[in-house]
Design a protein around this motif. Structure first.
Motif, PDB file in Angstrom:
ATOM      1  N   UNK A  77      17.564  22.547  37.043  1.00  0.00           N
ATOM      2  CA  UNK A  77      17.611  21.792  35.795  1.00  0.00           C
ATOM      3  C   UNK A  77      17.886  22.689  34.588  1.00  0.00           C
ATOM      4  N   UNK A  78      17.333  23.905  34.607  1.00  0.00           N
ATOM      5  CA  UNK A  78      17.453  24.775  33.424  1.00  0.00           C
ATOM      6  C   UNK A  78      18.904  25.155  33.116  1.00  0.00           C
ATOM      7  N   UNK A  79      19.710  25.574  34.086  1.00  0.00           N
ATOM      8  CA  UNK A  79      21.114  25.861  33.752  1.00  0.00           C
ATOM      9  C   UNK A  79      21.849  24.631  33.219  1.00  0.00           C
ATOM     10  N   UNK A  80      21.509  23.453  33.749  1.00  0.00           N
ATOM     11  CA  UNK A  80      22.143  22.224  33.254  1.00  0.00           C
ATOM     12  C   UNK A  80      21.729  21.969  31.811  1.00  0.00           C
ATOM     13  N   UNK A  81      20.452  22.178  31.509  1.00  0.00           N
ATOM     14  CA  UNK A  81      19.951  21.948  30.154  1.00  0.00           C
ATOM     15  C   UNK A  81      20.634  22.868  29.154  1.00  0.00           C
ATOM     16  N   UNK A  82      20.674  24.164  29.450  1.00  0.00           N
ATOM     17  CA  UNK A  82      21.277  25.112  28.513  1.00  0.00           C
ATOM     18  C   UNK A  82      22.793  24.885  28.379  1.00  0.00           C
ATOM     19  N   UNK A  83      23.426  24.495  29.445  1.00  0.00           N
ATOM     20  CA  UNK A  83      24.861  24.176  29.375  1.00  0.00           C
ATOM     21  C   UNK A  83      25.095  22.943  28.521  1.00  0.00           C
ATOM     22  N   UNK A  84      24.183  21.998  28.618  1.00  0.00           N
ATOM     23  CA  UNK A  84      24.301  20.783  27.812  1.00  0.00           C
ATOM     24  C   UNK A  84      24.099  21.097  26.332  1.00  0.00           C
ATOM     25  N   UNK A  85      23.171  21.988  26.031  1.00  0.00           N
ATOM     26  CA  UNK A  85      22.952  22.413  24.638  1.00  0.00           C
ATOM     27  C   UNK A  85      24.224  23.040  24.082  1.00  0.00           C
ATOM     28  N   UNK A  86      24.835  23.930  24.860  1.00  0.00           N
ATOM     29  CA  UNK A  86      26.087  24.570  24.432  1.00  0.00           C
ATOM     30  C   UNK A  86      27.164  23.523  24.144  1.00  0.00           C
ATOM     31  N   UNK A  87      27.312  22.551  25.053  1.00  0.00           N
ATOM     32  CA  UNK A  87      28.347  21.541  24.885  1.00  0.00           C
ATOM     33  C   UNK A  87      28.126  20.654  23.679  1.00  0.00           C
ATOM     34  N   UNK A  88      26.890  20.214  23.463  1.00  0.00           N
ATOM     35  CA  UNK A  88      26.593  19.339  22.326  1.00  0.00           C
ATOM     36  C   UNK A  88      26.807  20.068  21.009  1.00  0.00           C
ATOM     37  N   UNK A  89      26.316  21.317  20.918  1.00  0.00           N
ATOM     38  CA  UNK A  89      26.510  22.083  19.686  1.00  0.00           C
ATOM     39  C   UNK A  89      27.988  22.328  19.406  1.00  0.00           C
ATOM     40  N   UNK A  90      28.748  22.636  20.432  1.00  0.00           N
ATOM     41  CA  UNK A  90      30.182  22.886  20.251  1.00  0.00           C
ATOM     42  C   UNK A  90      30.892  21.647  19.723  1.00  0.00           C
ATOM     43  N   UNK A  91      30.595  20.505  20.298  1.00  0.00           N
ATOM     44  CA  UNK A  91      31.251  19.267  19.860  1.00  0.00           C
ATOM     45  C   UNK A  91      30.824  18.876  18.450  1.00  0.00           C
ATOM     46  N   UNK A  92      29.549  19.111  18.126  1.00  0.00           N
ATOM     47  CA  UNK A  92      29.068  18.760  16.789  1.00  0.00           C
ATOM     48  C   UNK A  92      29.654  19.684  15.718  1.00  0.00           C
ATOM     49  N   UNK A  93      29.662  20.974  15.988  1.00  0.00           N
ATOM     50  CA  UNK A  93      30.131  21.944  14.988  1.00  0.00           C
ATOM     51  C   UNK A  93      31.640  21.860  14.750  1.00  0.00           C
ATOM     52  N   UNK A  94      32.370  21.365  15.719  1.00  0.00           N
ATOM     53  CA  UNK A  94      33.830  21.255  15.580  1.00  0.00           C
ATOM     54  C   UNK A  94      34.275  19.809  15.320  1.00  0.00           C
ATOM     55  N   UNK A  95      33.333  18.951  15.062  1.00  0.00           N
ATOM     56  CA  UNK A  95      33.618  17.528  14.813  1.00  0.00           C
ATOM     57  C   UNK A  95      34.447  16.933  15.959  1.00  0.00           C
ATOM     58  N   UNK A  96      34.029  17.252  17.164  1.00  0.00           N
ATOM     59  CA  UNK A  96      34.757  16.777  18.343  1.00  0.00           C
ATOM     60  C   UNK A  96      33.923  15.846  19.213  1.00  0.00           C
ATOM     61  N   UNK A  97      32.790  15.369  18.674  1.00  0.00           N
ATOM     62  CA  UNK A  97      31.941  14.463  19.447  1.00  0.00           C
ATOM     63  C   UNK A  97      32.645  13.109  19.564  1.00  0.00           C
ATOM     64  N   UNK A  98      32.843  12.606  20.770  1.00  0.00           N
ATOM     65  CA  UNK A  98      33.589  11.356  20.922  1.00  0.00           C
ATOM     66  C   UNK A  98      32.729  10.125  20.643  1.00  0.00           C
TER      67      UNK A  98
END
Length: 364
Positions: free
Chosen positions: A152-173
């Motif tokens: 679960x932990x690698x999935x959680x940290x990967x999800x954090x990376x993905x959400x932050x990336x989409x939010x900071x680049x205004x790419x959240x669908x």
């Protein structure tokens, strides 16, 4: 003095006879032959030779049409047609202009200011991501994989990376149909999430749609070579398929079925590769075979316009995805009581229903 006068007159006489011929205004005419000149030769004593007036419109020894030939009529028409013809958008130069003023090409694909910003953001966020993944790797090795067996932990940290990336680049669908997922999650069942695939953005899009839950991605083995991402896939227990190895495919099938039995969601792109045209490609049966054998439902997802934000010939997305891309969640399709072919056909139809016309297959 008389001798000099006769000599000068003779020179002018010869010059006049050798150039006084008719020249069409548009087509140059070659000079007359020597025989023609000899037949009209005047006596050297005749100093009153008539020279055609330079103002004559029909012929002149000073005519610029012989010294400087004028372009033919067809040539003028061709040049005019070329100048007035519309620009061909398929030419390399016009294609480059259509990609943007500040766009340039690298051996990895096109880049523009937004793509550079997106790439730098993903790399900077990737540094702490790599650190926590390394810590997880150390823990798995120390405990001989007894710690965090469900990964679960690698999935959680990967999800954090993905959400932050989409939010900071205004790419959240935009995600439509989240109420369907809320209802499905309350049932406590693991499902197979299946979506169309024509961009790298589809992976984080699917991740944020599934949400903060334990899920595994069915991916090709080549992704394991991508820096940081490959590490996250390996540590997260994702299902990697080596399409060139039959034994690997059977092992992958068993691993995916086991995750579903353990209550972990699976995410798959049944086309097997990105669609370069944006139109839905034929499906492979691996994901449907897993769900059918376990009896798990399949949740179809239609990902819209991700190829516009990140075309296949770009290194990173060329524009923000917010307001451009969206994910449509469809009702889960039960696998029980259906054949694999019927299940795949129903899922494909659901995905197509959510796609715009330019993403739908031409043969369906």
């Amino acid at each position: 003095m008389k001798v000099y006068s006769i000599a000068i007159a003779t020179v002018f006489s010869i010059a006049a006879k050798s150039t006084a011929f008719t020249v069409p205004p548009s087509i140059p005419t070659p000079p007359p032959s020597r025989a023609a000149r000899n037949s009209n030769d005047l006596s050297s004593k005749d100093v009153s030779t008539t020279v055609t007036s330079p103002s004559s419109s029909s012929s002149s020894y000073l005519s610029t049409s012989w010294l400087f030939p004028q372009p033919r009529r067809k040539t003028l028409q061709r040049l005019t047609a070329t100048a007035l013809s519309p620009v061909d958008d398929s030419s390399p130069s016009s294609s480059k202009m259509s990609k943007g003023l500040f766009t340039f090409k690298t051996k990895y694909g096109y880049l523009n200011p937004f793509a550079i910003y997106y790439g730098l953001t993903s790399i900077l966020l990737g540094l702490p991501w790599f650190v926590v993944l390394t810590l997880c790797q150390i823990m798995y090795k120390i405990t001989n994989n007894a710690w965090d067996k469900m990964r679960r932990f690698p999935i959680f940290f990967s999800h954090v990376w993905g959400v932050l990336l989409l939010r900071l680049t205004r790419s959240y669908p935009t995600v439509e149909g989240m109420n369907i997922l809320d209802k499905f999650y309350k049932e406590g069942r693991a499902g197979m999430f299946v979506a169309n695939h024509n961009s790298w953005m589809d992976i984080p899009f699917m991740g944020v749609t599934v949400g903060w839950r334990n899920y595994k991605l069915i991916s090709k083995a080549e992704l394991g070579k991508v820096p940081i991402l490959g590490k996250a896939i390996a540590l997260g227990g994702h299902v990697m398929v080596d399409r060139s190895d039959r034994k690997s495919q059977l092992k992958t099938l068993k691993l995916g079925m086991q995750w579903l039995k353990d209550g972990v969601h699976l995410c798959a792109f049944p086309e097997g590769t990105r669609s370069k045209t944006g139109r839905l490609l034929p499906f492979k049966n691996g994901a449907f075979k897993m769900a059918h054998k376990v009896g798990s439902p399949i949740v179809p997802l239609s990902i819209v316009a991700s190829g516009k934000a990140h075309p296949s010939d770009w290194m990173f997305p060329k524009m923000k995805s917010h307001g451009v891309c969206k994910v449509i969640v469809h009702e889960p399709i039960e696998s029980e009581g259906k054949t694999e072919e019927e299940l795949a056909e129903l899922v494909r139809k659901a995905i197509i229903d959510g796609l715009p016309e330019d993403q739908r297959p031409l043969d369906d």
